[in-house]
Design a protein around this motif. Structure first.
Motif, PDB file in Angstrom:
ATOM      1  N   ALA A 189       0.809  -1.217   0.000  1.00  0.00           N
ATOM      2  CA  ALA A 189       0.000   0.000   0.000  1.00  0.00           C
ATOM      3  C   ALA A 189       0.846   1.271   0.000  1.00  0.00           C
ATOM      4  CB  ALA A 189      -0.936  -0.005   1.207  1.00  0.00           C
ATOM      5  N   ASP A 190       2.095   1.175   0.422  1.00  0.00           N
ATOM      6  CA  ASP A 190       2.938   2.373   0.495  1.00  0.00           C
ATOM      7  C   ASP A 190       3.756   2.597  -0.776  1.00  0.00           C
ATOM      8  OD1 ASP A 190       4.636   0.237   0.764  1.00  0.00           O
ATOM      9  OD2 ASP A 190       5.698   1.008   2.530  1.00  0.00           O
ATOM     10  N   GLN A 191       3.524   1.792  -1.830  1.00  0.00           N
ATOM     11  CA  GLN A 191       4.261   1.947  -3.075  1.00  0.00           C
ATOM     12  C   GLN A 191       3.341   1.661  -4.255  1.00  0.00           C
ATOM     13  OE1 GLN A 191       7.791   2.759  -3.898  1.00  0.00           O
ATOM     14  NE2 GLN A 191       6.532   3.054  -5.713  1.00  0.00           N
ATOM     15  N   LEU A 192       3.000   2.710  -5.004  1.00  0.00           N
ATOM     16  CA  LEU A 192       2.171   2.517  -6.192  1.00  0.00           C
ATOM     17  C   LEU A 192       2.922   1.716  -7.245  1.00  0.00           C
ATOM     18  CD1 LEU A 192       0.631   6.096  -6.554  1.00  0.00           C
ATOM     19  CD2 LEU A 192      -0.520   4.023  -5.765  1.00  0.00           C
ATOM     20  N   GLY A 193       2.174   1.103  -8.157  1.00  0.00           N
ATOM     21  CA  GLY A 193       2.784   0.350  -9.231  1.00  0.00           C
ATOM     22  C   GLY A 193       3.470   1.264 -10.233  1.00  0.00           C
ATOM     23  N   HIS A 194       4.526   0.764 -10.846  1.00  0.00           N
ATOM     24  CA  HIS A 194       5.227   1.534 -11.869  1.00  0.00           C
ATOM     25  C   HIS A 194       4.362   1.648 -13.124  1.00  0.00           C
ATOM     26  CE1 HIS A 194       8.662   0.681  -9.287  1.00  0.00           C
ATOM     27  NE2 HIS A 194       9.337   1.595  -9.957  1.00  0.00           N
ATOM     28  N   VAL A 195       4.431   2.811 -13.755  1.00  0.00           N
ATOM     29  CA  VAL A 195       3.677   3.058 -14.991  1.00  0.00           C
ATOM     30  C   VAL A 195       4.599   3.715 -16.004  1.00  0.00           C
ATOM     31  CG1 VAL A 195       1.361   3.201 -13.991  1.00  0.00           C
ATOM     32  CG2 VAL A 195       2.836   5.227 -13.968  1.00  0.00           C
ATOM     33  N   PHE A 196       4.338   3.420 -17.251  1.00  0.00           N
ATOM     34  CA  PHE A 196       5.146   3.959 -18.336  1.00  0.00           C
ATOM     35  C   PHE A 196       4.859   5.447 -18.489  1.00  0.00           C
ATOM     36  CE2 PHE A 196       6.173   3.334 -23.115  1.00  0.00           C
ATOM     37  CZ  PHE A 196       7.406   3.916 -22.924  1.00  0.00           C
ATOM     38  N   LEU A 197       5.871   6.285 -18.267  1.00  0.00           N
ATOM     39  CA  LEU A 197       5.717   7.733 -18.320  1.00  0.00           C
ATOM     40  C   LEU A 197       5.991   8.225 -19.735  1.00  0.00           C
ATOM     41  CD1 LEU A 197       5.167  10.352 -16.777  1.00  0.00           C
ATOM     42  CD2 LEU A 197       7.613  10.476 -16.277  1.00  0.00           C
ATOM     43  N   GLY A 198       4.927   8.526 -20.461  1.00  0.00           N
ATOM     44  CA  GLY A 198       5.074   9.072 -21.804  1.00  0.00           C
ATOM     45  C   GLY A 198       5.138  10.585 -21.752  1.00  0.00           C
ATOM     46  N   GLY A 199       5.249  11.210 -22.901  1.00  0.00           N
ATOM     47  CA  GLY A 199       5.264  12.660 -22.923  1.00  0.00           C
ATOM     48  C   GLY A 199       6.033  13.224 -24.096  1.00  0.00           C
ATOM     49  N   SER A 200       6.324  14.493 -24.026  1.00  0.00           N
ATOM     50  CA  SER A 200       7.033  15.187 -25.096  1.00  0.00           C
ATOM     51  C   SER A 200       8.099  16.115 -24.535  1.00  0.00           C
ATOM     52  CB  SER A 200       6.059  16.008 -25.948  1.00  0.00           C
ATOM     53  OG  SER A 200       5.355  15.209 -26.860  1.00  0.00           O
ATOM     54  N   ASN A 201       9.127  16.321 -25.356  1.00  0.00           N
ATOM     55  CA  ASN A 201      10.169  17.297 -25.076  1.00  0.00           C
ATOM     56  C   ASN A 201      10.059  18.451 -26.071  1.00  0.00           C
ATOM     57  OD1 ASN A 201      11.314  15.566 -23.122  1.00  0.00           O
ATOM     58  ND2 ASN A 201      12.511  14.501 -24.689  1.00  0.00           N
ATOM     59  N   LEU A 202      10.723  19.544 -25.769  1.00  0.00           N
ATOM     60  CA  LEU A 202      10.894  20.646 -26.706  1.00  0.00           C
ATOM     61  C   LEU A 202      12.376  20.765 -27.029  1.00  0.00           C
ATOM     62  CD1 LEU A 202       8.507  23.330 -25.150  1.00  0.00           C
ATOM     63  CD2 LEU A 202       8.139  22.049 -27.271  1.00  0.00           C
ATOM     64  N   ALA A 203      12.682  20.942 -28.304  1.00  0.00           N
ATOM     65  CA  ALA A 203      14.076  20.986 -28.739  1.00  0.00           C
ATOM     66  C   ALA A 203      14.281  22.111 -29.737  1.00  0.00           C
ATOM     67  CB  ALA A 203      14.467  19.644 -29.368  1.00  0.00           C
TER      68      ALA A 203
END
Length: 426
Positions: A300-314
């Motif tokens: 209960a003290d540790q959520l499951g890992h999830v794939f962190l998607g997203g975008s960068n600016l370059a």
């Protein structure tokens, strides 16, 4: 020196609409012309940012610098080819949004400008890892997003199921739904491999690991087996075939709106898509009463890992107006404008900076998503990771074989060999 990157999957759509700002945007993804001394060309992906934020930002920038900002909206479909072309030509585009998995490839080709001047900002460390190559910054984080569990409140209430805080409680809830309703407890396709990746990360494992100056697949490991075992336990509550993924059929619009699905794992744009499909554009068709909770962890003290998607600016190494491009990037990712960006998204994105806070509405998808941001996992990638994800994907093939009862060790050994071959081929 070998260049490596811990990167996350591109978010293929976000829910807010982005309209054109400046000139030259007809929605076609046309590259147009690059910046000049009095203009700047920025490529943003369709749906990434609210129109109000883009408009206000560019008005502030133009007022301060006297440089016109020409935002051109790009579609995700075919973007890699368009970016490759743009980065090989002088002055086509100055600033661009790049999905996380793409950053390493463009940095390795020399297409992106180095951004070490931005390194001292308080970036979200999970996101920062997707913008660095060999400790050199080639992009800056912009936003993140991850999956949560979406559930039908009515079905869960009818079954008497409780929202879980651990894996064991999650399984108990699915058993309760199975035993007390005729609903499908969870829709989980056989090949949702980024969901599997989170379960493997929970065990301390990964799809692949570094092996000297190369990489090797790491599914035939105790961590890989344990992650797959839990995935199989969840998938046993699903009616989905074992040889499809969440996109075929599209779970949010082709499966869930058909009814009688008690829960599923998805992204924010998928949740909104399901709501629209159920209720209609004007809300006249019915009501979608969804609840949301983070993927539970082993305790209960540790959520499951999830794939962190997203975008960068370059910044384009061959930008037509590099000075203005850097000034625009500085403003857009500053604390003030990063906070405005998160606020405009109603907390529906993971902030790119630690000095920015997301305050999503209680009970919303965004609240559950942001709760998991600190345990977002990033699969180990080199430029060759794209070769692993091409059809036929060896991770997906392993999952189907395992779910069909094949010997895990033998199937995982074959998958690891294929991953090793592909990931080291640039």
């Amino acid at each position: 020196m070998k260049r490596t990157l811990m990167a996350a999957v591109s978010v293929t759509a976000m829910t807010a609409a982005l309209a054109a700002c400046g000139t030259g945007d007809d929605g076609s993804g046309s590259s147009g012309g690059g910046g000049s001394s009095d203009s700047l060309t920025v490529w943003l992906m369709d749906g990434s940012a609210p129109e109000s934020w883009v408009t206000e930002l560019n008005q502030a920038f133009e007022a301060e610098h006297g440089v016109k900002v020409n935002v051109q909206i790009q579609q995700w479909d075919g973007i890699q080819e368009r970016l490759t072309t743009a980065l090989s030509e002088d002055g086509t585009v100055d600033v661009m949004e790049i999905g996380n998995t793409q950053t390493v490839g463009y940095a390795n080709t020399g297409g992106l400008a180095e951004l070490d001047a931005f390194a001292d900002q308080p970036w979200n460390q999970n996101m920062l890892a997707a913008a660095e190559v060999d400790d050199t910054l080639y992009a800056v984080p912009w936003y993140g997003a991850n999956r949560v569990v979406i559930y039908d409140k009515k079905i869960w209430e009818e079954a008497g199921a409780e929202v879980p805080t651990t894996r064991d409680e999650w399984v108990t809830a699915l058993e309760t739904i199975r035993d007390n309703t005729d609903a499908e407890p969870i829709y989980l396709p056989g090949q949702s491999y980024y969901v599997l990746g989170g379960f493997i990360a929970d065990e301390g494992g990964s799809f692949a690991v570094e092996d000297g100056d190369a990489w090797k697949g790491s599914l035939n490991t105790p961590e890989g087996r344990a992650g797959m075992d839990f995935y199989a336990e969840l998938q046993s509550f699903s009616n989905s075939p074992k040889d499809n993924d969440e996109a075929s059929p599209q779970q949010s619009i082709d499966v869930v709106p058909g009814g009688n699905v008690a829960s599923w794992i998805g992204l924010g744009w998928e949740a909104n898509g399901a709501i629209t499909a159920i209720e209609g554009e004007d809300g006249s068709k019915g009501e979608a009463d969804f609840g949301y909770f983070p993927v539970p962890g082993k305790t209960a003290d540790q959520l499951g890992h999830v794939f962190l998607g997203g975008s960068n600016l370059a910044l384009n190494q061959r930008a037509g107006n590099p000075e203005a491009a850097e000034e625009w990037l500085t403003l857009a990712t500053s604390q003030e404008w990063a906070q405005k960006f998160v606020d405009a998204q109603n907390g529906g994105v993971v902030p790119n900076r630690t000095d920015v806070t997301a305050s999503p509405e209680a009970g919303s998808f965004a609240e559950a998503m942001v709760a998991s941001a600190d345990v977002g996992f990033l699969p180990p990638l080199t430029t060759g990771w794209a070769n692993v994800e091409t059809v036929p994907n060896p991770i997906k093939e392993l999952m189907t074989k395992s779910l069909n009862g094949d010997d895990y060790a033998s199937a995982a050994e074959a998958a690891d060999a294929e991953i090793t071959t592909r990931i080291n081929r640039e």
